[in-house]
Design a protein around this motif. Structure first.
Motif, PDB file in Angstrom:
ATOM      1  N   TYR A 272      -5.731  -1.528  -7.464  1.00  0.00           N
ATOM      2  CA  TYR A 272      -5.758  -1.265  -8.895  1.00  0.00           C
ATOM      3  C   TYR A 272      -6.982  -0.462  -9.325  1.00  0.00           C
TER       4      TYR A 272
ATOM      5  N   GLU B 192      -5.880 -14.936  -7.865  1.00  0.00           N
ATOM      6  CA  GLU B 192      -7.254 -14.792  -7.383  1.00  0.00           C
ATOM      7  C   GLU B 192      -8.224 -14.583  -8.545  1.00  0.00           C
TER       8      GLU B 192
ATOM      9  N   LYS C  66       2.448  -8.850  -5.562  1.00  0.00           N
ATOM     10  CA  LYS C  66       1.076  -8.330  -5.535  1.00  0.00           C
ATOM     11  C   LYS C  66       0.360  -8.644  -6.839  1.00  0.00           C
TER      12      LYS C  66
ATOM     13  N   ALA D 216      -0.384 -12.434  -6.984  1.00  0.00           N
ATOM     14  CA  ALA D 216      -1.510 -12.785  -6.112  1.00  0.00           C
ATOM     15  C   ALA D 216      -2.831 -12.326  -6.731  1.00  0.00           C
ATOM     16  N   TYR D 217      -2.810 -11.140  -7.345  1.00  0.00           N
ATOM     17  CA  TYR D 217      -3.999 -10.605  -8.015  1.00  0.00           C
ATOM     18  C   TYR D 217      -4.459 -11.549  -9.124  1.00  0.00           C
TER      19      TYR D 217
ATOM     20  N   LYS E  57       5.912  -5.559  -5.737  1.00  0.00           N
ATOM     21  CA  LYS E  57       4.964  -5.254  -6.812  1.00  0.00           C
ATOM     22  C   LYS E  57       4.640  -6.505  -7.634  1.00  0.00           C
TER      23      LYS E  57
ATOM     24  N   LYS F 133      -8.986  -4.307  -3.418  1.00  0.00           N
ATOM     25  CA  LYS F 133      -8.140  -5.048  -2.477  1.00  0.00           C
ATOM     26  C   LYS F 133      -6.657  -4.891  -2.796  1.00  0.00           C
ATOM     27  N   TYR F 134      -6.315  -4.908  -4.089  1.00  0.00           N
ATOM     28  CA  TYR F 134      -4.909  -4.840  -4.488  1.00  0.00           C
ATOM     29  C   TYR F 134      -4.489  -3.444  -4.960  1.00  0.00           C
TER      30      TYR F 134
ATOM     31  N   LEU G  66     -11.774  -7.029  -6.050  1.00  0.00           N
ATOM     32  CA  LEU G  66     -10.391  -7.463  -6.172  1.00  0.00           C
ATOM     33  C   LEU G  66      -9.479  -6.273  -6.507  1.00  0.00           C
ATOM     34  N   ASP G  67      -9.933  -5.423  -7.423  1.00  0.00           N
ATOM     35  CA  ASP G  67      -9.149  -4.232  -7.777  1.00  0.00           C
ATOM     36  C   ASP G  67      -8.915  -3.348  -6.560  1.00  0.00           C
TER      37      ASP G  67
END
Length: 86
Positions: free
Chosen positions: A84, A14, A7, A10-11, A4, A81-82, A78-79
């Motif tokens: 969120y 980016e 992740k 990385a979020y 977690k 992708k991860y 992006l949200d």
């Protein structure tokens, strides 16, 4: 570091990269086109105004608003992708 945290890290990496690129574009347009390249751009006209003047007065604002929409789109991707997104 657990999965977690990796992740989330990385979020944010980016996200910061996107911010850096978009702010660099805005800086290049507002400072570069409005100040550094003003004399070169003033050879062209938009609506009766020299292009360098136009970028200094209006163009940087328009580019900033467009970059806001680009940022929203990038962040939505992006949200997703991860994981969120809602």
């Amino acid at each position: 570091m657990n999965d977690k945290q990796q992740k989330a890290s990385a979020y944010w990496k980016e996200n910061i990269r996107y911010l850096g690129i978009l702010l660099a574009i805005w800086f290049a347009v507002s400072y570069g086109a409005g100040i550094l390249f003003k004399d070169t751009l003033n050879q062209f006209k938009i609506g009766g105004f020299e292009l360098g003047f136009w970028f200094a007065q209006q163009g940087a604002i328009y580019v900033f608003v467009i970059l806001i929409f680009v940022y929203v789109r990038l962040m939505n991707r992006l949200d997703k992708k991860y994981g969120y997104d809602e």
